[in-house]
Design a protein around this motif. Structure first.
Motif, PDB file in Angstrom:
ATOM      1  N   PHE A   1      -2.839  -3.868 -32.831  1.00 35.15           N
ATOM      2  CA  PHE A   1      -1.589  -4.808 -32.161  1.00 35.15           C
ATOM      3  C   PHE A   1      -0.445  -3.984 -31.599  1.00 35.15           C
ATOM      4  O   PHE A   1      -0.086  -2.839 -32.333  1.00 35.15           O
ATOM      5  CB  PHE A   1      -1.463  -5.735 -32.824  1.00 35.15           C
ATOM      6  CG  PHE A   1      -0.417  -5.731 -34.303  1.00 35.15           C
ATOM      7  CD1 PHE A   1       0.868  -5.617 -34.174  1.00 35.15           C
ATOM      8  CD2 PHE A   1      -1.182  -5.380 -35.521  1.00 35.15           C
ATOM      9  CE1 PHE A   1       1.878  -5.133 -35.269  1.00 35.15           C
ATOM     10  CE2 PHE A   1      -0.592  -5.028 -36.523  1.00 35.15           C
ATOM     11  CZ  PHE A   1       0.969  -5.012 -36.461  1.00 35.15           C
ATOM     12  N   VAL A   2       0.356  -4.272 -30.686  1.00 39.01           N
ATOM     13  CA  VAL A   2       1.584  -3.693 -30.241  1.00 39.01           C
ATOM     14  C   VAL A   2       2.886  -4.988 -30.566  1.00 39.01           C
ATOM     15  O   VAL A   2       2.443  -6.097 -29.947  1.00 39.01           O
ATOM     16  CB  VAL A   2       1.632  -3.354 -28.910  1.00 39.01           C
ATOM     17  CG1 VAL A   2       3.065  -2.942 -28.446  1.00 39.01           C
ATOM     18  CG2 VAL A   2       0.657  -2.023 -28.747  1.00 39.01           C
ATOM     19  N   MET A   3       3.742  -4.734 -31.028  1.00 35.43           N
ATOM     20  CA  MET A   3       4.814  -5.702 -31.284  1.00 35.43           C
ATOM     21  C   MET A   3       6.044  -5.212 -30.831  1.00 35.43           C
ATOM     22  O   MET A   3       6.412  -3.646 -30.931  1.00 35.43           O
ATOM     23  CB  MET A   3       5.020  -6.156 -32.630  1.00 35.43           C
ATOM     24  CG  MET A   3       6.161  -6.823 -33.011  1.00 35.43           C
ATOM     25  SD  MET A   3       6.320  -7.716 -34.591  1.00 35.43           S
ATOM     26  CE  MET A   3       5.000  -8.801 -34.313  1.00 35.43           C
ATOM     27  N   LYS A   4       6.725  -5.746 -29.534  1.00 37.32           N
ATOM     28  CA  LYS A   4       8.091  -5.734 -29.181  1.00 37.32           C
ATOM     29  C   LYS A   4       9.311  -6.522 -29.662  1.00 37.32           C
ATOM     30  O   LYS A   4       8.899  -7.815 -29.439  1.00 37.32           O
ATOM     31  CB  LYS A   4       7.921  -5.478 -27.791  1.00 37.32           C
ATOM     32  CG  LYS A   4       6.774  -4.510 -27.307  1.00 37.32           C
ATOM     33  CD  LYS A   4       6.706  -4.306 -25.710  1.00 37.32           C
ATOM     34  CE  LYS A   4       5.714  -3.309 -25.304  1.00 37.32           C
ATOM     35  NZ  LYS A   4       5.538  -3.169 -24.002  1.00 37.32           N
ATOM     36  N   VAL A   5      10.115  -6.044 -29.896  1.00 37.65           N
ATOM     37  CA  VAL A   5      11.127  -7.011 -30.429  1.00 37.65           C
ATOM     38  C   VAL A   5      12.461  -6.613 -29.656  1.00 37.65           C
ATOM     39  O   VAL A   5      13.093  -5.483 -29.904  1.00 37.65           O
ATOM     40  CB  VAL A   5      11.508  -6.961 -32.025  1.00 37.65           C
ATOM     41  CG1 VAL A   5      12.507  -7.922 -32.425  1.00 37.65           C
ATOM     42  CG2 VAL A   5      10.343  -7.250 -32.646  1.00 37.65           C
TER      43      VAL A   5
ATOM     44  N   SER B   1       1.007  -8.145 -28.651  1.00 39.39           N
ATOM     45  CA  SER B   1      -0.243  -7.966 -27.894  1.00 39.39           C
ATOM     46  C   SER B   1      -1.351  -7.360 -28.742  1.00 39.39           C
ATOM     47  O   SER B   1      -1.277  -6.462 -29.452  1.00 39.39           O
ATOM     48  CB  SER B   1       0.133  -6.890 -26.918  1.00 39.39           C
ATOM     49  OG  SER B   1       1.082  -7.339 -25.934  1.00 39.39           O
ATOM     50  N   MET B   2      -2.277  -8.282 -28.888  1.00 40.50           N
ATOM     51  CA  MET B   2      -3.603  -7.938 -29.728  1.00 40.50           C
ATOM     52  C   MET B   2      -4.474  -7.332 -28.955  1.00 40.50           C
ATOM     53  O   MET B   2      -5.000  -7.691 -28.039  1.00 40.50           O
ATOM     54  CB  MET B   2      -4.097  -9.231 -30.406  1.00 40.50           C
ATOM     55  CG  MET B   2      -3.168  -9.857 -31.582  1.00 40.50           C
ATOM     56  SD  MET B   2      -2.958  -8.940 -32.832  1.00 40.50           S
ATOM     57  CE  MET B   2      -4.193  -8.721 -33.766  1.00 40.50           C
ATOM     58  N   MET B   3      -4.913  -5.807 -29.531  1.00 41.04           N
ATOM     59  CA  MET B   3      -6.266  -5.273 -28.918  1.00 41.04           C
ATOM     60  C   MET B   3      -7.498  -5.906 -29.444  1.00 41.04           C
ATOM     61  O   MET B   3      -8.398  -6.047 -29.040  1.00 41.04           O
ATOM     62  CB  MET B   3      -6.088  -3.914 -29.085  1.00 41.04           C
ATOM     63  CG  MET B   3      -5.137  -2.974 -28.158  1.00 41.04           C
ATOM     64  SD  MET B   3      -3.753  -3.825 -28.276  1.00 41.04           S
ATOM     65  CE  MET B   3      -2.563  -2.332 -28.132  1.00 41.04           C
ATOM     66  N   ASP B   4      -7.384  -6.292 -30.911  1.00 41.76           N
ATOM     67  CA  ASP B   4      -8.514  -6.816 -31.619  1.00 41.76           C
ATOM     68  C   ASP B   4      -8.222  -7.718 -32.485  1.00 41.76           C
ATOM     69  O   ASP B   4      -7.155  -7.172 -33.478  1.00 41.76           O
ATOM     70  CB  ASP B   4      -9.527  -5.845 -31.959  1.00 41.76           C
ATOM     71  CG  ASP B   4     -10.853  -6.349 -32.441  1.00 41.76           C
ATOM     72  OD1 ASP B   4     -11.331  -7.278 -32.136  1.00 41.76           O
ATOM     73  OD2 ASP B   4     -11.366  -5.354 -33.199  1.00 41.76           O
ATOM     74  N   GLY B   5      -8.466  -8.737 -32.954  1.00 34.75           N
ATOM     75  CA  GLY B   5      -8.135  -9.493 -34.177  1.00 34.75           C
ATOM     76  C   GLY B   5      -7.431 -10.726 -33.650  1.00 34.75           C
ATOM     77  O   GLY B   5      -7.571 -11.225 -32.580  1.00 34.75           O
TER      78      GLY B   5
END
Length: 90
Positions: free
Chosen positions: A63-67, A77-81
């Motif tokens: 995943f990518v997390m932006k704050v 943004s989840m790539m998988d899961g």
């Protein structure tokens, strides 16, 4: 990371990796501002997430997390899961 997880951050990202709260639990990542990519290397351990505007748990492999460091707005943004993410409003 010690459990085989990869954590990459964007420049000027602030984060804290907290130790698991119990045996068998995964770490908690506190991100007050910035962006991070996390991949667990095939393991299925849950990762706790804390941001200024939301808390949750990631149960996935990438995943990518932006704050936003100014207002705490959080996006994942989840790539998988899958993930659970909530704030005081629900």
């Amino acid at each position: 990371m010690a459990d085989g997880r990869t954590l990459e951050t964007d420049e000027q990202t602030t984060l804290e990796i907290k130790a698991p709260s119990s045996a068998g639990a995964g770490p908690t990542i506190n991100i007050p501002g910035g962006a991070a990519f996390c991949s667990n290397g095939g393991g299925g351990r849950e990762v706790g997430i804390e941001t200024p505007s939301a808390n949750g748990a990631i149960r996935g492999t990438a995943f990518v997390m932006k704050v936003n460091r100014y207002d705490g707005r959080t996006s994942v943004s989840m790539m998988d899961g899958v993930f659970d993410l909530s704030n005081i409003g629900g």
